[in-house]
Design a protein around this motif. Structure first.
Motif, PDB file in Angstrom:
ATOM      1  N   ASN A  22       1.215  -1.342  -0.180  1.00 29.22           N
ATOM      2  CA  ASN A  22      -0.305  -0.180   0.138  1.00 29.22           C
ATOM      3  C   ASN A  22       0.612   0.964  -0.333  1.00 29.22           C
ATOM      4  O   ASN A  22      -0.010   2.299  -0.876  1.00 29.22           O
ATOM      5  N   ARG A  23       2.354   1.205   0.939  1.00 30.04           N
ATOM      6  CA  ARG A  23       2.608   2.226   0.911  1.00 30.04           C
ATOM      7  C   ARG A  23       3.597   2.548  -1.350  1.00 30.04           C
ATOM      8  O   ARG A  23       3.372   3.533  -0.777  1.00 30.04           O
ATOM      9  N   THR A  27       2.878   5.802  -2.669  1.00 31.89           N
ATOM     10  CA  THR A  27       4.815   6.434  -3.633  1.00 31.89           C
ATOM     11  C   THR A  27       4.072   7.141  -5.492  1.00 31.89           C
ATOM     12  O   THR A  27       4.017   7.833  -6.274  1.00 31.89           O
ATOM     13  N   THR A  28       3.672   5.776  -5.349  1.00 31.13           N
ATOM     14  CA  THR A  28       3.893   5.566  -7.463  1.00 31.13           C
ATOM     15  C   THR A  28       2.036   6.681  -7.801  1.00 31.13           C
ATOM     16  O   THR A  28       2.053   6.993  -8.779  1.00 31.13           O
ATOM     17  N   LEU A 270       2.015  -3.174  -8.349  1.00 33.63           N
ATOM     18  CA  LEU A 270       1.044  -3.221  -7.302  1.00 33.63           C
ATOM     19  C   LEU A 270      -0.089  -3.282  -7.403  1.00 33.63           C
ATOM     20  O   LEU A 270      -0.655  -3.945  -5.986  1.00 33.63           O
ATOM     21  N   GLN A 271      -0.887  -2.916  -8.153  1.00 36.45           N
ATOM     22  CA  GLN A 271      -2.230  -3.186  -7.982  1.00 36.45           C
ATOM     23  C   GLN A 271      -2.504  -4.683  -7.300  1.00 36.45           C
ATOM     24  O   GLN A 271      -3.482  -4.811  -6.570  1.00 36.45           O
ATOM     25  N   GLN A 274      -1.561  -5.831  -4.408  1.00 31.95           N
ATOM     26  CA  GLN A 274      -2.323  -5.313  -3.713  1.00 31.95           C
ATOM     27  C   GLN A 274      -3.281  -6.166  -3.208  1.00 31.95           C
ATOM     28  O   GLN A 274      -4.057  -6.392  -1.962  1.00 31.95           O
ATOM     29  N   GLN A 275      -4.299  -7.080  -3.934  1.00 30.73           N
ATOM     30  CA  GLN A 275      -5.170  -7.915  -4.141  1.00 30.73           C
ATOM     31  C   GLN A 275      -4.633  -9.490  -3.224  1.00 30.73           C
ATOM     32  O   GLN A 275      -5.105  -9.754  -2.766  1.00 30.73           O
ATOM     33  N   LEU A 276      -3.576  -9.621  -3.968  1.00 30.60           N
ATOM     34  CA  LEU A 276      -3.321 -10.296  -3.390  1.00 30.60           C
ATOM     35  C   LEU A 276      -2.934 -10.590  -1.802  1.00 30.60           C
ATOM     36  O   LEU A 276      -2.893 -11.772  -1.194  1.00 30.60           O
ATOM     37  N   GLY A 277      -2.561  -9.847  -1.312  1.00 31.90           N
ATOM     38  CA  GLY A 277      -2.661  -9.217   0.111  1.00 31.90           C
ATOM     39  C   GLY A 277      -3.151  -9.603   0.911  1.00 31.90           C
ATOM     40  O   GLY A 277      -3.437 -10.322   1.955  1.00 31.90           O
TER      41      GLY A 277
END
Length: 296
Positions: A22-23, A27-28, A270-271, A274-277
């Protein structure tokens, strides 16, 4: 690893991973939104400091360019006036030579003199009107204290100013043509009395009217050369400042601009992370539920 309802190691690891993702995602997204890889000193202190210094230089270059543009406008206005005066003097020289002809009748000579007085008035009007934004470098006596124009030409410390001196046309015109406010005086000839308007009065052997016009014409030509050189110098400095501004702007971009194609690809990755996380954290949170099956 022991099963515990007090400590869910898997959930903690999944949470740490999701927090990091998420961090990075924030940033991105910030880079994509601002277009900057270094938007704050928190991103990269060294690059941000250098970029801020260069931004200050851009502001200075803008001030220099504005000053040069003003000087160029003042100089170009003076050139326009001087060129017109040069044309008028050519007409005056022709008419003065015509008036010096002893075979010309008196009435024609008086008519020519009226034309010369009208041309003198035009010269006076042009000198007074060669003004840009309150600055007139034709009007004056050409002394060191007369109004000239000065411009910044560099942001370097201690750089000299670019100056264009007053051309002193008021004094030069008065010397050649007589009092510019007197409608009866032309080059020392009192035209209020027709008996003064003779061929001898115009000849160079007596009052030197033609010589005065030639001398003034030569001064105007020298002035035009000076003004033309000054205008070209200002244009050259403006061209250099424009190129320098582009170079500095490009340099700032190289330091702080984000590669949006790269950031876009990174955003997609990253998206997904994020979903996998989120899914991993959900699975880890369900792990303690398996302990209940041991007590059935």
């Amino acid at each position: 690893m022991a099963l515990s309802v007090n400590t869910n190691v898997g959930a903690m690891a999944a949470l740490q991973s999701l927090t990091s993702t998420n961090r990075s995602l924030e940033t991105t997204q910030s880079r994509i939104t601002t277009g900057l890889n270094v938007a704050s000193t928190k991103d990269d202190s060294a690059k941000y400091t250098v970029a801020q210094t260069l931004r200050g230089d851009l502001g200075k270059l803008s001030a220099v360019t504005s000053s040069l543009n003003n000087a160029k406008s003042v100089t170009d206005t003076a050139i326009a006036g001087a060129e017109q005066i040069s044309d008028l003097l050519n007409q005056m020289k022709s008419k003065a030579l015509e008036a010096s002809d002893a075979g010309l009748d008196d009435d024609s000579r008086v008519a020519i003199t009226k034309d010369l007085l009208a041309l003198k008035q035009q010269v006076s009007t042009i000198i007074d009107g060669s003004d840009f934004n309150g600055t007139n470098i034709l009007k004056g006596d050409g002394s060191a204290t007369a109004q000239g124009v000065s411009a910044l030409q560099s942001i370097a410390s201690g750089a000299s100013a670019l100056t264009v001196d007053n051309q002193g046309y008021t004094t030069k015109a008065t010397t050649a043509l007589g009092d510019l406010t007197d409608d009866t005086d032309f080059a020392g000839i009192d035209t209020s009395d027709p008996t003064n308007i003779t061929a001898a009065a115009f000849s160079t052997a007596t009052t030197g009217v033609i010589d005065k016009l030639d001398a003034f014409f030569g001064e105007v030509q020298d002035s035009l050369s000076t003004l033309g050189a000054s205008s070209r110098k200002i244009e050259g400095q403006l061209s250099f400042n424009s190129k320098l501004t582009d170079v500095v702007t490009s340099g700032i971009g190289n330091l702080v601009d984000a590669d949006l194609a790269k950031e876009s690809a990174k955003l997609q990755a990253l998206q997904v992370q994020q979903q996998l996380g989120v899914q991993a954290l959900s699975i880890a949170n369900q792990a303690p539920q398996t302990i209940l099956s041991l007590f059935r």
